[in-house]
Each structure stands twice: as structure tokens, then as C-alpha cells.
Design a protein around this motif. Structure first.
Motif, PDB file in Angstrom:
ATOM      1  N   MET A  13     -16.466  -6.225   2.995  1.00  0.00           N
ATOM      2  CA  MET A  13     -15.422  -6.149   1.972  1.00  0.00           C
ATOM      3  C   MET A  13     -14.132  -6.833   2.407  1.00  0.00           C
ATOM      4  O   MET A  13     -13.119  -6.771   1.723  1.00  0.00           O
ATOM      5  N   ASN A  14     -14.170  -7.451   3.587  1.00  0.00           N
ATOM      6  CA  ASN A  14     -12.994  -8.123   4.132  1.00  0.00           C
ATOM      7  C   ASN A  14     -11.831  -7.157   4.352  1.00  0.00           C
ATOM      8  O   ASN A  14     -10.657  -7.517   4.207  1.00  0.00           O
ATOM      9  N   ASP A  15     -12.174  -5.914   4.688  1.00  0.00           N
ATOM     10  CA  ASP A  15     -11.178  -4.901   5.032  1.00  0.00           C
ATOM     11  C   ASP A  15     -11.204  -4.667   6.534  1.00  0.00           C
ATOM     12  O   ASP A  15     -12.229  -4.889   7.190  1.00  0.00           O
ATOM     13  N   THR A  16     -10.095  -4.184   7.077  1.00  0.00           N
ATOM     14  CA  THR A  16     -10.087  -3.778   8.474  1.00  0.00           C
ATOM     15  C   THR A  16     -10.925  -2.515   8.609  1.00  0.00           C
ATOM     16  O   THR A  16     -10.667  -1.527   7.909  1.00  0.00           O
ATOM     17  N   PRO A  17     -11.973  -2.502   9.450  1.00  0.00           N
ATOM     18  CA  PRO A  17     -12.800  -1.301   9.593  1.00  0.00           C
ATOM     19  C   PRO A  17     -11.958  -0.077   9.939  1.00  0.00           C
ATOM     20  O   PRO A  17     -10.970  -0.171  10.668  1.00  0.00           O
ATOM     21  N   LEU A  18     -12.371   1.066   9.379  1.00  0.00           N
ATOM     22  CA  LEU A  18     -11.622   2.300   9.597  1.00  0.00           C
ATOM     23  C   LEU A  18     -11.449   2.626  11.074  1.00  0.00           C
ATOM     24  O   LEU A  18     -10.437   3.187  11.483  1.00  0.00           O
ATOM     25  N   ILE A  19     -12.445   2.250  11.877  1.00  0.00           N
ATOM     26  CA  ILE A  19     -12.391   2.573  13.298  1.00  0.00           C
ATOM     27  C   ILE A  19     -11.227   1.858  13.995  1.00  0.00           C
ATOM     28  O   ILE A  19     -10.749   2.289  15.044  1.00  0.00           O
ATOM     29  N   PHE A  20     -10.733   0.762  13.396  1.00  0.00           N
ATOM     30  CA  PHE A  20      -9.639   0.000  13.970  1.00  0.00           C
ATOM     31  C   PHE A  20      -8.292   0.307  13.316  1.00  0.00           C
ATOM     32  O   PHE A  20      -7.277  -0.265  13.686  1.00  0.00           O
ATOM     33  N   ARG A  21      -8.293   1.163  12.319  1.00  0.00           N
ATOM     34  CA  ARG A  21      -7.039   1.512  11.668  1.00  0.00           C
ATOM     35  C   ARG A  21      -6.397   2.707  12.363  1.00  0.00           C
ATOM     36  O   ARG A  21      -7.020   3.405  13.165  1.00  0.00           O
ATOM     37  N   LYS A  22      -5.155   2.945  12.000  1.00  0.00           N
ATOM     38  CA  LYS A  22      -4.424   4.059  12.617  1.00  0.00           C
ATOM     39  C   LYS A  22      -4.807   5.361  11.912  1.00  0.00           C
ATOM     40  O   LYS A  22      -4.013   6.006  11.259  1.00  0.00           O
ATOM     41  N   GLU A  23      -6.067   5.713  12.047  1.00  0.00           N
ATOM     42  CA  GLU A  23      -6.577   6.928  11.423  1.00  0.00           C
ATOM     43  C   GLU A  23      -7.476   7.669  12.408  1.00  0.00           C
ATOM     44  O   GLU A  23      -8.030   7.071  13.330  1.00  0.00           O
ATOM     45  N   ILE A  24      -7.632   8.970  12.188  1.00  0.00           N
ATOM     46  CA  ILE A  24      -8.569   9.757  12.976  1.00  0.00           C
ATOM     47  C   ILE A  24      -9.931   9.661  12.295  1.00  0.00           C
ATOM     48  O   ILE A  24     -10.168  10.285  11.265  1.00  0.00           O
ATOM     49  N   TYR A  25     -10.782   8.836  12.858  1.00  0.00           N
ATOM     50  CA  TYR A  25     -12.094   8.550  12.265  1.00  0.00           C
ATOM     51  C   TYR A  25     -13.172   8.701  13.332  1.00  0.00           C
ATOM     52  O   TYR A  25     -13.934   9.663  13.335  1.00  0.00           O
ATOM     53  N   ALA A  26     -13.203   7.757  14.262  1.00  0.00           N
ATOM     54  CA  ALA A  26     -14.175   7.852  15.349  1.00  0.00           C
ATOM     55  C   ALA A  26     -13.913   9.087  16.205  1.00  0.00           C
ATOM     56  O   ALA A  26     -14.845   9.687  16.756  1.00  0.00           O
ATOM     57  N   THR A  27     -12.642   9.485  16.310  1.00  0.00           N
ATOM     58  CA  THR A  27     -12.300  10.669  17.100  1.00  0.00           C
ATOM     59  C   THR A  27     -12.962  11.914  16.537  1.00  0.00           C
ATOM     60  O   THR A  27     -13.406  12.797  17.291  1.00  0.00           O
ATOM     61  N   ALA A  28     -13.039  12.005  15.211  1.00  0.00           N
ATOM     62  CA  ALA A  28     -13.710  13.149  14.588  1.00  0.00           C
ATOM     63  C   ALA A  28     -15.191  13.169  14.962  1.00  0.00           C
ATOM     64  O   ALA A  28     -15.749  14.224  15.298  1.00  0.00           O
TER      65      ALA A  28
END
Length: 200
Positions: free
Chosen positions: A137-152
Motif C-alpha cells: 500500500m506504499n505505507d510505512t509498516p506499523l512495525i517501523f512507526r512510533k507505535e506499540i505494535y511489535a512490542t505487544a
């Protein structure tokens, strides 16, 4: 074990919904939405199986393709209803990473991976489908954004491995750890929680 199989199918369908909905948000046609749902659903699990020297499960078991088809059809046919629900895409994504994390850890342990490797493979199972989806989708993957994603996912994977070695029953362990992952993810989205930025 039978429950693990059905959790894997459910996670596959949920990620197919997530992928198809993400594509539709970018006004992609029905084939593109179905394709995005497919690669989102199989991406993490296929990578896990490759690392375990196994054929990806969907190659031999047609039920996975049926689960993907069902997920894509739900996303296409119920688009308006799903988008009317608050944070639907985040909910499906949170459920998907919860299911896939637990399946990834358990399957890796079943094939005699070390506890640490099993946690890593559980993480890969959960996040790589989303990485593929966002990249398409040409978006920055969630894992690389400033979000708690992979940490969860990592938290749930470690907890699952610890409780498994402590002798907690699989059903209770899986339910608890999926809940932990989903709650951490949804709370972090709602309150915009994030990890500290290093070197920024």
C-alpha cells in the motif's frame, strides 16, 4: 492440536479481512483487494514455516485458502458496516497479531525450537503479514512507526512461552496471551502510546 489449528485458521481469516480493508481504503479494485488480503494472511505464517523447514501450511491444506476467501468476502460485502465500527481495522489487526503470535510460538516449540527462537518466530508470524500489506500500500509498516505494535506481540510471546514451561494449560495460556496482546495494542492506539525514540 485441534484448537491450535482453528486459531490459526481464524487468524488467517482475520488478517485477510485486515489486508482487504486496507486495500479498499486506498480505492484499489476488487482483485487488488483480494490479492492484498491473501498476501497479508499468508505472509507471516509462510515465513515462519520456511524458517522451520516446513512447507507453508496453506500449500497442503485448502482450508486456509477457504479462510482467506471468507475473510476477503466479509471485507468486500460488509465494507460499510465494518467501517461504521470504531477502529475496525485496528481491531482486526490486533486480533490477527494476537492469534498469529500464539500459533507461531506454539508451532515453533512443537518443532523443538529453543524458547528464544520460538518467541522470535511468533513475532515474525504476527508482524510480517502486516509489513507486506503496508509495503504494497506504499505505507510505512506499523512495525517501523512510533507505535506499540511489535512490542505487544513480543510481550505476549514471552508470556506464552513462560506459562507453557510453567505447565499452564494450552487453552488458558492461549486465551490469556491473545487477550494481553490485543489489549496492549488497542490501548496503545487509543491513547497514542509509543516507545521512546532513540537518537532522534
Amino acid at each position: 492440536m485441534e484448537l491450535l489449528y482453528y486459531i490459526d485458521l481464524l487468524g488467517t481469516a482475520v488478517f485477510a479481512i485486515s489486508g482487504a480493508m486496507a486495500a479498499m481504503r486506498h480505492n484499489i479494485d476488487i482483485f487488488g483487494s483480494a490479492f492484498t488480503g491473501f498476501v497479508t494472511a499468508i505472509g507471516g505464517g509462510s515465513l515462519r514455516d520456511i524458517f522451520l523447514n516446513l512447507r507453508p501450511v496453506w500449500v497442503d491444506d485448502g482450508n486456509y485458502l477457504l479462510a482467506i476467501l471468507a475473510g476477503v468476502m466479509i471485507a468486500i460485502c460488509c465494507t460499510k458496516t465494518l467501517y461504521q465500527l470504531a477502529r475496525t481495522l485496528s481491531l482486526f489487526d490486533a486480533l490477527g497479531i494476537g492469534f498469529f503470535t500464539i500459533v507461531g510460538v506454539q508451532k515453533s516449540l512443537d518443532y523443538e525450537s529453543s524458547a528464544i527462537a520460538s518467541v522470535v518466530l511468533g513475532l515474525f508470524s504476527a508482524v510480517m503479514g502486516g509489513v507486506i500489506r503496508d509495503t504494497l500500500m506504499n505505507d510505512t509498516p506499523l512495525i517501523f512507526r512510533k507505535e506499540i505494535y511489535a512490542t505487544a506481540c513480543l510481550t505476549g510471546a514471552i508470556l506464552f512461552a513462560v506459562l507453557r514451561y510453567a505447565g499452564v494449560s494450552y487453552n488458558l495460556n492461549a486465551a490469556l496471551c491473545v487477550t494481553v496482546i490485543v489489549v496492549i495494542r488497542l490501548v496503545s492506539v487509543k491513547y497514542r502510546l509509543s516507545l521512546p525514540i532513540v537518537g532522534g
